[in-house]
Design a protein around this motif. Structure first.
Motif, mmCIF file in Angstrom:
data_model
loop_
_atom_site.group_PDB
_atom_site.id
_atom_site.type_symbol
_atom_site.label_atom_id
_atom_site.label_comp_id
_atom_site.label_asym_id
_atom_site.label_seq_id
_atom_site.Cartn_x
_atom_site.Cartn_y
_atom_site.Cartn_z
ATOM 1 N N TRP A 61 -6.647 3.699 -7.898
ATOM 2 C CA TRP A 61 -5.911 3.697 -7.225
ATOM 3 C C TRP A 61 -6.983 2.925 -6.049
ATOM 4 O O TRP A 61 -6.561 2.317 -5.225
ATOM 5 C CB TRP A 61 -5.582 5.278 -6.337
ATOM 6 C CG TRP A 61 -4.468 4.102 -5.060
ATOM 7 C CD1 TRP A 61 -5.040 4.588 -3.699
ATOM 8 C CD2 TRP A 61 -3.146 4.168 -4.594
ATOM 9 N NE1 TRP A 61 -4.373 4.338 -2.604
ATOM 10 C CE2 TRP A 61 -3.068 3.711 -3.446
ATOM 11 C CE3 TRP A 61 -2.224 3.487 -4.986
ATOM 12 C CZ2 TRP A 61 -2.252 3.085 -2.729
ATOM 13 C CZ3 TRP A 61 -1.639 2.758 -5.008
ATOM 14 C CH2 TRP A 61 -1.228 2.764 -3.439
ATOM 15 N N GLU A 111 1.037 -1.155 -0.053
ATOM 16 C CA GLU A 111 -0.143 0.282 0.391
ATOM 17 C C GLU A 111 0.902 1.452 0.098
ATOM 18 O O GLU A 111 0.110 1.986 -0.767
ATOM 19 C CB GLU A 111 -1.058 0.136 0.775
ATOM 20 C CG GLU A 111 -2.214 -0.572 0.898
ATOM 21 C CD GLU A 111 -3.166 -0.559 2.107
ATOM 22 O OE1 GLU A 111 -3.584 0.165 3.024
ATOM 23 O OE2 GLU A 111 -3.550 -1.782 2.416
ATOM 24 N N ASN A 127 -1.529 8.262 -3.966
ATOM 25 C CA ASN A 127 -1.072 6.819 -3.897
ATOM 26 C C ASN A 127 0.189 5.964 -3.509
ATOM 27 O O ASN A 127 0.717 5.171 -4.342
ATOM 28 C CB ASN A 127 -0.555 6.714 -5.170
ATOM 29 C CG ASN A 127 -1.882 7.658 -6.436
ATOM 30 O OD1 ASN A 127 -2.449 7.500 -6.310
ATOM 31 N ND2 ASN A 127 -0.661 8.686 -7.044
ATOM 32 N N GLY A 128 -0.049 6.161 -2.221
ATOM 33 C CA GLY A 128 0.649 5.628 -1.806
ATOM 34 C C GLY A 128 2.596 5.861 -1.580
ATOM 35 O O GLY A 128 3.213 5.220 -1.439
ATOM 36 N N ARG A 142 -5.248 -0.671 -4.504
ATOM 37 C CA ARG A 142 -3.893 0.137 -3.677
ATOM 38 C C ARG A 142 -3.375 -1.171 -2.820
ATOM 39 O O ARG A 142 -3.089 -1.220 -2.085
ATOM 40 C CB ARG A 142 -5.329 0.848 -2.921
ATOM 41 C CG ARG A 142 -4.319 1.463 -0.686
ATOM 42 C CD ARG A 142 -5.230 2.138 -0.728
ATOM 43 N NE ARG A 142 -4.343 1.985 0.813
ATOM 44 C CZ ARG A 142 -4.656 3.473 1.445
ATOM 45 N NH1 ARG A 142 -6.254 3.837 0.718
ATOM 46 N NH2 ARG A 142 -4.310 3.692 2.908
#
Length: 160
Positions: free
Chosen positions: A149, A26, A94-95, A153
Protein backbone atom coordinates in the motif's frame (compact mmCIF):
# COMPACT_ATOMS: atom_id res chain seq x y z
CA UNK A 1 -23.67 15.06 -33.81
CA UNK A 2 -20.11 16.35 -33.30
CA UNK A 3 -21.45 19.41 -31.44
CA UNK A 4 -23.43 17.14 -29.09
CA UNK A 5 -20.38 15.00 -28.34
CA UNK A 6 -18.29 18.12 -27.73
CA UNK A 7 -20.96 19.56 -25.43
CA UNK A 8 -21.26 16.31 -23.45
CA UNK A 9 -17.46 16.14 -23.14
CA UNK A 10 -17.30 19.74 -21.92
CA UNK A 11 -20.01 19.11 -19.34
CA UNK A 12 -18.25 15.97 -18.10
CA UNK A 13 -14.93 17.78 -17.80
CA UNK A 14 -16.48 20.69 -15.91
CA UNK A 15 -18.18 18.25 -13.53
CA UNK A 16 -14.85 16.58 -12.86
CA UNK A 17 -13.22 19.94 -12.24
CA UNK A 18 -15.97 20.83 -9.76
CA UNK A 19 -15.63 17.52 -7.88
CA UNK A 20 -13.67 17.39 -4.65
CA UNK A 21 -10.02 16.71 -5.34
CA UNK A 22 -9.07 13.12 -4.53
CA UNK A 23 -5.66 11.80 -5.43
CA UNK A 24 -5.59 9.10 -8.07
CA UNK A 25 -7.46 6.12 -6.71
CA UNK A 26 -6.41 6.46 -3.07
CA UNK A 27 -9.89 5.40 -1.99
CA UNK A 28 -12.23 2.79 -3.36
CA UNK A 29 -15.42 4.77 -3.99
CA UNK A 30 -18.58 4.73 -6.05
CA UNK A 31 -18.47 6.45 -9.42
CA UNK A 32 -21.18 8.99 -8.62
CA UNK A 33 -21.42 11.65 -5.97
CA UNK A 34 -23.51 11.58 -2.81
CA UNK A 35 -25.69 14.46 -1.63
CA UNK A 36 -22.60 15.51 0.34
CA UNK A 37 -20.88 16.13 -3.05
CA UNK A 38 -18.34 13.36 -2.49
CA UNK A 39 -18.07 9.80 -3.79
CA UNK A 40 -19.37 7.07 -1.46
CA UNK A 41 -16.99 4.69 0.31
CA UNK A 42 -17.54 1.13 1.52
CA UNK A 43 -20.71 0.69 -0.56
CA UNK A 44 -22.52 2.79 2.07
CA UNK A 45 -21.94 0.31 4.91
CA UNK A 46 -21.51 1.85 8.39
CA UNK A 47 -17.82 1.29 9.15
CA UNK A 48 -18.22 2.08 12.88
CA UNK A 49 -20.96 -0.52 13.30
CA UNK A 50 -18.93 -3.03 11.30
CA UNK A 51 -15.77 -2.61 13.38
CA UNK A 52 -17.60 -2.52 16.71
CA UNK A 53 -20.09 -5.35 16.13
CA UNK A 54 -18.98 -7.20 13.01
CA UNK A 55 -22.38 -6.51 11.43
CA UNK A 56 -22.79 -5.11 7.94
CA UNK A 57 -25.31 -2.37 8.60
CA UNK A 58 -26.23 -0.07 5.74
CA UNK A 59 -25.71 3.59 6.57
CA UNK A 60 -28.00 6.44 5.58
CA UNK A 61 -27.31 9.67 3.71
CA UNK A 62 -28.71 11.70 6.60
CA UNK A 63 -25.81 10.42 8.75
CA UNK A 64 -22.98 11.21 6.32
CA UNK A 65 -19.46 12.42 7.02
CA UNK A 66 -16.94 13.50 4.43
CA UNK A 67 -13.35 12.66 5.26
CA UNK A 68 -10.48 13.36 2.87
CA UNK A 69 -12.97 14.00 0.04
CA UNK A 70 -14.83 10.71 0.56
CA UNK A 71 -18.34 10.25 2.00
CA UNK A 72 -19.07 7.62 4.64
CA UNK A 73 -22.60 6.70 5.70
CA UNK A 74 -23.63 5.69 9.21
CA UNK A 75 -26.73 4.03 10.62
CA UNK A 76 -27.01 6.32 13.64
CA UNK A 77 -26.02 9.76 14.85
CA UNK A 78 -23.93 8.09 17.57
CA UNK A 79 -21.88 6.19 14.97
CA UNK A 80 -21.44 9.36 12.93
CA UNK A 81 -20.19 11.18 16.03
CA UNK A 82 -17.82 8.31 16.86
CA UNK A 83 -16.36 8.47 13.36
CA UNK A 84 -15.98 12.26 13.44
CA UNK A 85 -14.11 12.01 16.75
CA UNK A 86 -11.56 9.54 15.31
CA UNK A 87 -11.89 8.98 11.54
CA UNK A 88 -8.59 7.15 11.16
CA UNK A 89 -9.74 4.56 13.70
CA UNK A 90 -12.66 3.55 11.48
CA UNK A 91 -11.43 3.86 7.91
CA UNK A 92 -11.25 0.61 5.95
CA UNK A 93 -7.64 -0.42 5.42
CA UNK A 94 -5.90 0.05 2.07
CA UNK A 95 -8.26 2.84 1.08
CA UNK A 96 -11.12 0.35 1.03
CA UNK A 97 -9.60 -1.65 -1.80
CA UNK A 98 -9.44 -5.45 -1.66
CA UNK A 99 -6.72 -6.34 0.84
CA UNK A 100 -5.75 -9.46 -1.07
CA UNK A 101 -5.49 -7.41 -4.28
CA UNK A 102 -3.26 -4.86 -2.55
CA UNK A 103 -1.10 -7.74 -1.28
CA UNK A 104 -0.32 -8.50 -4.95
CA UNK A 105 0.00 -4.78 -5.87
CA UNK A 106 -3.46 -4.37 -7.43
CA UNK A 107 -6.43 -2.18 -6.57
CA UNK A 108 -9.61 -4.27 -6.83
CA UNK A 109 -13.01 -3.31 -5.48
CA UNK A 110 -13.33 -4.01 -1.78
CA UNK A 111 -16.81 -5.27 -1.05
CA UNK A 112 -17.90 -5.23 2.61
CA UNK A 113 -19.90 -8.39 1.93
CA UNK A 114 -16.54 -10.16 2.24
CA UNK A 115 -14.66 -8.55 5.07
CA UNK A 116 -12.70 -9.22 8.21
CA UNK A 117 -12.04 -7.16 11.33
CA UNK A 118 -8.64 -7.89 12.88
CA UNK A 119 -7.11 -5.93 15.72
CA UNK A 120 -9.82 -3.31 15.35
CA UNK A 121 -9.13 -2.76 11.64
CA UNK A 122 -11.50 -3.43 8.76
CA UNK A 123 -10.24 -5.33 5.71
CA UNK A 124 -12.48 -5.82 2.66
CA UNK A 125 -12.20 -8.21 -0.28
CA UNK A 126 -13.28 -8.52 -3.90
CA UNK A 127 -15.20 -11.79 -3.76
CA UNK A 128 -15.95 -14.93 -1.82
CA UNK A 129 -13.11 -16.77 -3.60
CA UNK A 130 -10.60 -14.04 -2.83
CA UNK A 131 -11.76 -13.93 0.79
CA UNK A 132 -11.24 -17.71 1.03
CA UNK A 133 -7.68 -17.29 -0.31
CA UNK A 134 -7.03 -14.58 2.30
CA UNK A 135 -8.27 -16.84 5.10
CA UNK A 136 -5.47 -19.32 4.36
CA UNK A 137 -2.90 -16.76 5.60
CA UNK A 138 -4.55 -13.62 6.99
CA UNK A 139 -1.46 -12.28 8.79
CA UNK A 140 0.77 -12.81 5.75
CA UNK A 141 -1.74 -11.21 3.39
CA UNK A 142 -2.18 -8.19 5.66
CA UNK A 143 1.59 -7.76 6.05
CA UNK A 144 2.10 -7.85 2.26
CA UNK A 145 -0.79 -5.43 1.74
CA UNK A 146 0.60 -2.98 4.32
CA UNK A 147 3.98 -3.02 2.58
CA UNK A 148 2.52 -2.70 -0.94
CA UNK A 149 0.00 0.00 0.00
CA UNK A 150 2.86 2.38 0.74
CA UNK A 151 4.09 1.85 -2.83
CA UNK A 152 0.78 1.87 -4.75
CA UNK A 153 -1.40 4.23 -2.73
CA UNK A 154 -0.89 7.19 -5.07
CA UNK A 155 -1.02 5.10 -8.27
CA UNK A 156 -4.20 4.90 -10.34
CA UNK A 157 -5.75 1.42 -10.36
CA UNK A 158 -5.53 1.10 -14.14
CA UNK A 159 -1.81 1.76 -14.03
CA UNK A 160 -1.13 -1.29 -11.85
Amino acid sequence: MFKQITLVSAIALSALAASPAIAADEYNVSSGLTAASAPLALHGVDTVAFIKTGNRIQGAAKFAAVHDGVAYYFATQANLDTFKANPSGYLPQNGGFCTFGVSVSKKFDGNPRWADVRNGKLYVFLSEEIFAAYQKDPAGTIAKAEKNWKQIRHTAAREL
